[in-house]
Design a protein around this motif. Sequence first.
Motif, PDB file in Angstrom:
ATOM      1  N   GLU A   1      -2.287 -10.946 -11.571  1.00  0.00           N
ATOM      2  CA  GLU A   1      -1.428 -10.442 -12.660  1.00  0.00           C
ATOM      3  C   GLU A   1      -2.109 -10.035 -13.941  1.00  0.00           C
ATOM      4  O   GLU A   1      -1.996  -8.856 -14.534  1.00  0.00           O
ATOM      5  N   LYS A   2      -3.176 -10.757 -14.297  1.00  0.00           N
ATOM      6  CA  LYS A   2      -4.055 -10.594 -15.526  1.00  0.00           C
ATOM      7  C   LYS A   2      -4.945  -9.080 -15.509  1.00  0.00           C
ATOM      8  O   LYS A   2      -5.048  -8.281 -16.095  1.00  0.00           O
ATOM      9  N   PHE A   3      -5.500  -9.055 -14.025  1.00  0.00           N
ATOM     10  CA  PHE A   3      -6.433  -7.967 -13.858  1.00  0.00           C
ATOM     11  C   PHE A   3      -5.698  -6.830 -13.115  1.00  0.00           C
ATOM     12  O   PHE A   3      -6.314  -5.780 -13.228  1.00  0.00           O
ATOM     13  N   LEU A   4      -4.904  -7.149 -12.388  1.00  0.00           N
ATOM     14  CA  LEU A   4      -4.290  -6.090 -11.571  1.00  0.00           C
ATOM     15  C   LEU A   4      -2.788  -5.500 -12.177  1.00  0.00           C
ATOM     16  O   LEU A   4      -2.590  -4.557 -11.432  1.00  0.00           O
ATOM     17  N   GLY A   5      -2.543  -6.391 -12.628  1.00  0.00           N
ATOM     18  CA  GLY A   5      -0.924  -6.215 -12.853  1.00  0.00           C
ATOM     19  C   GLY A   5      -0.054  -6.444 -11.747  1.00  0.00           C
ATOM     20  O   GLY A   5       0.625  -5.288 -11.085  1.00  0.00           O
ATOM     21  N   PHE A   6      -0.241  -7.446 -11.248  1.00  0.00           N
ATOM     22  CA  PHE A   6       0.348  -7.770  -9.630  1.00  0.00           C
ATOM     23  C   PHE A   6       1.744  -7.599  -9.579  1.00  0.00           C
ATOM     24  O   PHE A   6       2.160  -7.034  -8.582  1.00  0.00           O
ATOM     25  N   SER A   7       2.659  -7.655 -10.645  1.00  0.00           N
ATOM     26  CA  SER A   7       3.979  -7.553 -10.587  1.00  0.00           C
ATOM     27  C   SER A   7       4.361  -6.019 -10.443  1.00  0.00           C
ATOM     28  O   SER A   7       5.514  -5.704 -10.001  1.00  0.00           O
ATOM     29  N   ARG A   8       3.386  -4.967 -10.551  1.00  0.00           N
ATOM     30  CA  ARG A   8       3.780  -3.508 -10.420  1.00  0.00           C
ATOM     31  C   ARG A   8       3.850  -3.078  -8.900  1.00  0.00           C
ATOM     32  O   ARG A   8       4.417  -2.237  -8.513  1.00  0.00           O
ATOM     33  N   TYR A   9       3.179  -4.172  -7.970  1.00  0.00           N
ATOM     34  CA  TYR A   9       3.104  -3.882  -6.678  1.00  0.00           C
ATOM     35  C   TYR A   9       4.177  -4.765  -5.777  1.00  0.00           C
ATOM     36  O   TYR A   9       4.481  -4.380  -4.547  1.00  0.00           O
ATOM     37  N   VAL A  10       4.631  -5.767  -6.284  1.00  0.00           N
ATOM     38  CA  VAL A  10       5.438  -6.654  -5.527  1.00  0.00           C
ATOM     39  C   VAL A  10       6.784  -6.891  -6.119  1.00  0.00           C
ATOM     40  O   VAL A  10       6.802  -6.690  -7.491  1.00  0.00           O
TER      41      VAL A  10
ATOM     42  N   ASN B   1      -8.045   5.395  -5.870  1.00  0.00           N
ATOM     43  CA  ASN B   1      -7.058   5.399  -6.605  1.00  0.00           C
ATOM     44  C   ASN B   1      -5.680   4.478  -6.239  1.00  0.00           C
ATOM     45  O   ASN B   1      -4.910   4.232  -7.136  1.00  0.00           O
ATOM     46  N   ILE B   2      -6.099   3.928  -4.902  1.00  0.00           N
ATOM     47  CA  ILE B   2      -4.981   2.681  -4.731  1.00  0.00           C
ATOM     48  C   ILE B   2      -5.635   1.522  -4.482  1.00  0.00           C
ATOM     49  O   ILE B   2      -5.013   0.473  -3.986  1.00  0.00           O
ATOM     50  N   LYS B   3      -6.695   1.220  -4.926  1.00  0.00           N
ATOM     51  CA  LYS B   3      -7.470   0.088  -4.573  1.00  0.00           C
ATOM     52  C   LYS B   3      -6.818  -1.169  -5.516  1.00  0.00           C
ATOM     53  O   LYS B   3      -6.740  -2.266  -4.882  1.00  0.00           O
ATOM     54  N   GLY B   4      -5.825  -0.824  -6.489  1.00  0.00           N
ATOM     55  CA  GLY B   4      -5.175  -1.993  -7.039  1.00  0.00           C
ATOM     56  C   GLY B   4      -4.138  -2.385  -6.125  1.00  0.00           C
ATOM     57  O   GLY B   4      -3.983  -3.641  -6.110  1.00  0.00           O
ATOM     58  N   GLY B   5      -3.395  -1.554  -5.426  1.00  0.00           N
ATOM     59  CA  GLY B   5      -2.507  -1.920  -4.492  1.00  0.00           C
ATOM     60  C   GLY B   5      -3.062  -2.558  -3.324  1.00  0.00           C
ATOM     61  O   GLY B   5      -2.457  -3.246  -2.833  1.00  0.00           O
TER      62      GLY B   5
ATOM     63  N   VAL C   1       1.118  -0.978   0.030  1.00  0.00           N
ATOM     64  CA  VAL C   1       0.093  -0.137  -0.094  1.00  0.00           C
ATOM     65  C   VAL C   1       0.902   1.118   0.162  1.00  0.00           C
ATOM     66  O   VAL C   1       0.565   2.084  -0.620  1.00  0.00           O
ATOM     67  N   SER C   2       1.904   1.078   0.844  1.00  0.00           N
ATOM     68  CA  SER C   2       2.916   2.553   0.774  1.00  0.00           C
ATOM     69  C   SER C   2       3.613   2.615  -0.797  1.00  0.00           C
ATOM     70  O   SER C   2       3.530   3.973  -1.087  1.00  0.00           O
ATOM     71  N   ALA C   3       3.809   1.665  -1.547  1.00  0.00           N
ATOM     72  CA  ALA C   3       4.248   1.986  -2.884  1.00  0.00           C
ATOM     73  C   ALA C   3       3.199   2.311  -3.714  1.00  0.00           C
ATOM     74  O   ALA C   3       3.417   3.437  -4.400  1.00  0.00           O
ATOM     75  N   SER C   4       1.756   2.146  -3.325  1.00  0.00           N
ATOM     76  CA  SER C   4       0.776   2.707  -4.200  1.00  0.00           C
ATOM     77  C   SER C   4       0.538   4.319  -3.729  1.00  0.00           C
ATOM     78  O   SER C   4       0.510   5.036  -4.417  1.00  0.00           O
ATOM     79  N   MET C   5       0.812   4.407  -2.465  1.00  0.00           N
ATOM     80  CA  MET C   5       0.558   5.783  -1.967  1.00  0.00           C
ATOM     81  C   MET C   5       1.713   6.735  -2.606  1.00  0.00           C
ATOM     82  O   MET C   5       1.524   7.925  -2.826  1.00  0.00           O
ATOM     83  N   GLU C   6       2.618   6.300  -2.760  1.00  0.00           N
ATOM     84  CA  GLU C   6       3.930   7.125  -3.109  1.00  0.00           C
ATOM     85  C   GLU C   6       3.994   7.387  -4.697  1.00  0.00           C
ATOM     86  O   GLU C   6       4.336   8.449  -5.018  1.00  0.00           O
ATOM     87  N   ASN C   7       3.098   6.580  -5.492  1.00  0.00           N
ATOM     88  CA  ASN C   7       2.815   6.733  -6.766  1.00  0.00           C
ATOM     89  C   ASN C   7       1.832   7.683  -6.959  1.00  0.00           C
ATOM     90  O   ASN C   7       1.281   8.268  -8.245  1.00  0.00           O
ATOM     91  N   LEU C   8       0.689   7.950  -6.125  1.00  0.00           N
ATOM     92  CA  LEU C   8      -0.448   8.742  -6.023  1.00  0.00           C
ATOM     93  C   LEU C   8       0.112  10.227  -6.027  1.00  0.00           C
ATOM     94  O   LEU C   8       0.664  10.694  -5.163  1.00  0.00           O
TER      95      LEU C   8
END
Length: 259
Positions: free
Chosen positions: A250-259, A181-185, A148-155
Amino acid sequence: MNNRLATWVILGLTLTFLIGPFLIIIAAALSAGNTLAFPPQGISLKWFIKVFQVDSFRMSFGVSMFLAIFGTLTALLLGIPASYGMARYKVPGAEFVRLVVSSPIIVPGIIVGLALLRYLVIPTGVGIGPALFMAHTALVLPYAVRVVSASMENLRVDMEEAALLLGCTRFTAFLRIVLPNIKGGVLAAFILGFVTSFNQVPVSLFLSGPGLRTLPIDMIAYMEINYDPSVAALSALLAALSIAIIFAAEKFLGFSRYV
């Protein structure tokens, strides 16, 4: 040509090392024999059917699902505000806080389990259920905070500031601007926490007890008495479930962007 051949050989060996054990488990689960063995003694699906007929597996599966779902949700309820505070405010000792929060995944699980048993369960007399729940929540909290911190920093901060200038309160701006805006994370953190909690062994091994065991611990106990391929069948099903969840994420959220 030699470099290309060497590359393919290394790739093949790597894939064999990673996928080989999974293929062996599947083959052993399909065995028609009465003992766990590889190569399989014939082909049969009877052990996959037996998995659903073992009462202890059904009960421990429910326990693991409860801990994985509600433990991860609790970790997110704690981790999202913590991530927001560290991202939006200059918190003294923020790096130290991140290190402390990450300690459950840095310290070996067997030490965490022993420490919880010795200094939480025994002195306070807390029940097995609450102890397991607290332990699983603590174990997945680092993933909630980190992802979630990674998503926050990109917002972009100016989006939230614009909402504040237009009259929103800080809490309303968080609900209407930040959280969507951070629901994906958040979803990625939930999936990662769910898989981690569901497959947890070392900590659960110390905190499980009679009448309340997680599925991995119940599988270990089952193998101490029975040595049939049903455990291999259950392992194959759980591995397939974990892989399916990760691929879907990975298909619907792009999981690799967050981990």
